[in-house]
Design a protein around this motif. Structure first.
Motif, short mmCIF file in Angstrom:
data_model
loop_
_atom_site.label_atom_id
_atom_site.label_comp_id
_atom_site.label_asym_id
_atom_site.label_seq_id
_atom_site.Cartn_x
_atom_site.Cartn_y
_atom_site.Cartn_z
N ALA A 177 0.83 -1.21 0.00
CA ALA A 177 0.00 0.00 0.00
C ALA A 177 0.86 1.26 0.00
O ALA A 177 0.54 2.24 -0.66
N ARG A 182 -1.62 3.43 -2.32
CA ARG A 182 -3.02 3.10 -2.14
C ARG A 182 -3.48 3.59 -0.77
O ARG A 182 -2.66 3.96 0.08
N LEU A 184 -4.25 3.71 3.00
CA LEU A 184 -3.47 3.01 4.02
C LEU A 184 -4.28 2.61 5.25
O LEU A 184 -3.74 1.90 6.11
N PRO A 187 -4.77 -1.52 5.53
CA PRO A 187 -3.49 -2.21 5.73
C PRO A 187 -2.77 -1.79 7.01
O PRO A 187 -2.13 -2.62 7.66
#
Length: 214
Positions: A177, A182, A184, A187
């Motif tokens: 990520a 991407r 976060l 994750p």
């Protein structure tokens, strides 16, 4: 436990076994944080993964300094394996915190800007990866694995699984990520849970095996 932390820090410092891993980590940072125009989060993903490996190295190197006789002497003073494992964990995590500060300061100087949110995410990712590294290093050290060759092999396979296997909900989702920029939230939350649980499980299992074999 704090006394054990100071003891292990002194032991690691006198042995100088920290030098190879830390020098490689600093070299990675020097190469990584060179372009002030590059986004920081993908770079944090790479350096956080590097810190995971360094934390594992430091854990194994520190716990492998003592031979079995010295370890028995340490245990006789500590009286509990919990204190020994807790002290070792705090010692390595303290070293990791120092490296995290260096990484964040260096990245901030190279980028020429202060972004509190980005730095906080970077610090969290590095700290979680340090916990993963310690969790791997504890069972791979001489505490459980007597031979250096087997210890190295076990650590390499465990590190490869944590860093590279996508379907394991450990460090890989967070690092992917970060490097792909991407979202976060998911994750990061997953990494917090798995890092803390992984370290607790690792220390508990190692402590129980040590008590059984004592």
């Amino acid at each position: 436990m704090l006394a054990m932390t100071r003891y292990y820090l002194a032991l690691l410092g006198h042995s100088q076994r920290y030098l190879p891993a830390i020098l490689v980590y600093l070299a990675v940072n020097t190469v990584l944080y060179t372009d002030p125009k590059s986004p920081l989060l993908p770079q944090y993903g790479i350096s956080a993964g590097s810190l995971l490996v360094v934390s594992c190295w430091l854990t194994i190197a520190m716990l492998d300094i003592e031979d079995p006789v010295q370890r028995l002497v340490t245990f006789s003073h500590a009286r509990r394996w919990r204190s020994i494992l807790g002290g070792a964990t705090l010692a390595v995590f303290g070293c990791a915190v120092a490296l995290i500060i260096v990484t964040l300061a260096w990245s901030m100087l190279r980028s020429g800007s202060f972004q509190a949110g980005t730095l906080a995410l970077g610090a969290a990712a590095h700290a979680l990866c340090a916990l993963f590294g310690i969790a791997i290093g504890l069972p791979c050290s001489r505490l459980l694995v007597a031979r250096v060759g087997w210890s190295v092999l076990a650590a390499i396979f465990a590190l490869a699984a944590v860093l590279l296997v996508k379907w394991l909900p450990l460090a890989n989702p967070l690092l992917r990520a970060l490097t792909s920029q991407r979202p976060l939230g998911g994750p990061l939350a997953l990494a917090v849970v798995t890092a803390v649980l992984g370290l607790l499980i690792s220390a508990t299992v190692v402590g129980r095996l040590l008590r059984r074999n004592a």
